[in-house]
Motif scaffolding. Sequence first.
Motif, PDB file in Angstrom:
ATOM      1  N   THR A  64       6.796   7.006   9.283  1.00  0.00           N
ATOM      2  CA  THR A  64       6.018   7.018   8.050  1.00  0.00           C
ATOM      3  C   THR A  64       6.302   8.264   7.231  1.00  0.00           C
ATOM      4  OG1 THR A  64       4.288   5.749   9.150  1.00  0.00           O
ATOM      5  CG2 THR A  64       3.688   6.849   7.110  1.00  0.00           C
TER       6      THR A  64
ATOM      7  N   LYS B  77       2.405   4.585   1.008  1.00  0.00           N
ATOM      8  CA  LYS B  77       2.595   5.134   2.359  1.00  0.00           C
ATOM      9  C   LYS B  77       1.754   6.391   2.580  1.00  0.00           C
ATOM     10  CE  LYS B  77       5.403   2.466   4.547  1.00  0.00           C
ATOM     11  NZ  LYS B  77       5.064   1.863   5.805  1.00  0.00           N
TER      12      LYS B  77
ATOM     13  N   THR C  29      -7.131   9.790   9.335  1.00  0.00           N
ATOM     14  CA  THR C  29      -8.588   9.975   9.336  1.00  0.00           C
ATOM     15  C   THR C  29      -9.248   9.140  10.418  1.00  0.00           C
ATOM     16  OG1 THR C  29      -8.513  10.359   6.951  1.00  0.00           O
ATOM     17  CG2 THR C  29     -10.658   9.849   7.903  1.00  0.00           C
ATOM     18  N   ILE C  30      -8.841   7.892  10.544  1.00  0.00           N
ATOM     19  CA  ILE C  30      -9.409   7.023  11.580  1.00  0.00           C
ATOM     20  C   ILE C  30      -9.071   7.554  12.969  1.00  0.00           C
ATOM     21  CG2 ILE C  30      -9.276   4.720  12.610  1.00  0.00           C
ATOM     22  CD1 ILE C  30      -8.906   3.631   9.755  1.00  0.00           C
ATOM     23  N   CYS C  31      -7.845   8.025  13.158  1.00  0.00           N
ATOM     24  CA  CYS C  31      -7.430   8.542  14.472  1.00  0.00           C
ATOM     25  C   CYS C  31      -8.194   9.801  14.840  1.00  0.00           C
ATOM     26  CB  CYS C  31      -5.932   8.814  14.480  1.00  0.00           C
ATOM     27  SG  CYS C  31      -4.942   7.328  14.412  1.00  0.00           S
TER      28      CYS C  31
ATOM     29  N   LYS D 228      -1.155   7.061   1.186  1.00  0.00           N
ATOM     30  CA  LYS D 228      -2.525   6.604   1.361  1.00  0.00           C
ATOM     31  C   LYS D 228      -2.716   5.992   2.748  1.00  0.00           C
ATOM     32  CE  LYS D 228      -4.495   4.554  -2.120  1.00  0.00           C
ATOM     33  NZ  LYS D 228      -4.918   3.524  -3.091  1.00  0.00           N
ATOM     34  N   GLN D 229      -1.729   5.202   3.205  1.00  0.00           N
ATOM     35  CA  GLN D 229      -1.802   4.610   4.535  1.00  0.00           C
ATOM     36  C   GLN D 229      -1.822   5.693   5.612  1.00  0.00           C
ATOM     37  OE1 GLN D 229       1.595   2.225   5.586  1.00  0.00           O
ATOM     38  NE2 GLN D 229       0.541   1.252   7.288  1.00  0.00           N
TER      39      GLN D 229
ATOM     40  N   LEU E 195      -2.845   8.813   5.327  1.00  0.00           N
ATOM     41  CA  LEU E 195      -4.120   9.535   5.296  1.00  0.00           C
ATOM     42  C   LEU E 195      -5.253   8.705   5.896  1.00  0.00           C
ATOM     43  CD1 LEU E 195      -3.912  11.281   1.821  1.00  0.00           C
ATOM     44  CD2 LEU E 195      -3.668  12.315   4.081  1.00  0.00           C
ATOM     45  N   ILE E 196      -5.278   7.412   5.619  1.00  0.00           N
ATOM     46  CA  ILE E 196      -6.321   6.550   6.181  1.00  0.00           C
ATOM     47  C   ILE E 196      -6.186   6.467   7.697  1.00  0.00           C
ATOM     48  CG2 ILE E 196      -7.131   4.163   6.313  1.00  0.00           C
ATOM     49  CD1 ILE E 196      -6.510   3.935   3.308  1.00  0.00           C
ATOM     50  N   VAL E 197      -4.965   6.254   8.184  1.00  0.00           N
ATOM     51  CA  VAL E 197      -4.747   6.148   9.626  1.00  0.00           C
ATOM     52  C   VAL E 197      -5.053   7.469  10.315  1.00  0.00           C
ATOM     53  CG1 VAL E 197      -2.961   5.813  11.381  1.00  0.00           C
ATOM     54  CG2 VAL E 197      -3.135   4.241   9.473  1.00  0.00           C
TER      55      VAL E 197
ATOM     56  N   TYR F 213       4.259   7.799  13.304  1.00  0.00           N
ATOM     57  CA  TYR F 213       4.055   8.954  12.429  1.00  0.00           C
ATOM     58  C   TYR F 213       5.389   9.481  11.898  1.00  0.00           C
ATOM     59  CZ  TYR F 213      -0.929   9.556  13.356  1.00  0.00           C
ATOM     60  OH  TYR F 213      -2.281   9.396  13.411  1.00  0.00           O
TER      61      TYR F 213
ATOM     62  N   MET G 163       0.839  -1.168   0.000  1.00  0.00           N
ATOM     63  CA  MET G 163       0.000   0.000   0.000  1.00  0.00           C
ATOM     64  C   MET G 163       0.888   1.236   0.000  1.00  0.00           C
ATOM     65  SD  MET G 163      -2.731   1.348   2.839  1.00  0.00           S
ATOM     66  CE  MET G 163      -4.005   0.203   2.485  1.00  0.00           C
TER      67      MET G 163
END
Length: 135
Positions: free
Chosen positions: A109, A3, A12-14, A5-6, A8-10, A106, A1
């Motif tokens: 990444t 990085k 957003t979830i956080c 995109k990963q 941004l997804i993490v 963070y 995947m």
Amino acid sequence: MNKIKQLLIVLTICIALAGLAVLLCFLDPTFIPDAYRVTSMVIVVSWAFFIIPSLLFAVQLAIKYFEGKSPEHAFRDGVRIGVIAGFGGILVLSLLVSPITGILWYINTVKQIVLSKKNKNQYSDNLNGDDIFDA
């Protein structure tokens, strides 16, 4: 995947988990903004924000640790960790260190994203640019 995109997804979830934690604290009818409740709200929101990156950091660390080992050796080390810490101990430990390991995830990444962009730009500059020593 990818990085980015990963990340941004993490992220957003956080943010969603932290927002949900704040919302649940404010929806409590007995919430009175004193030092104890505000401090506990800050701790819960920081845990909610950093728990996903902390788990991802632990998974990356475990993959790196068990990568070159045989299945028998990896199983023996996993059982040793499980017996020493136990499931509850690992859960409590992950909650205690989640802000630290979340920040480390963070940082790692973002560092990987910057290095990949830098390498990609350097590679494309080498292909497109003429060197003064080319004949």
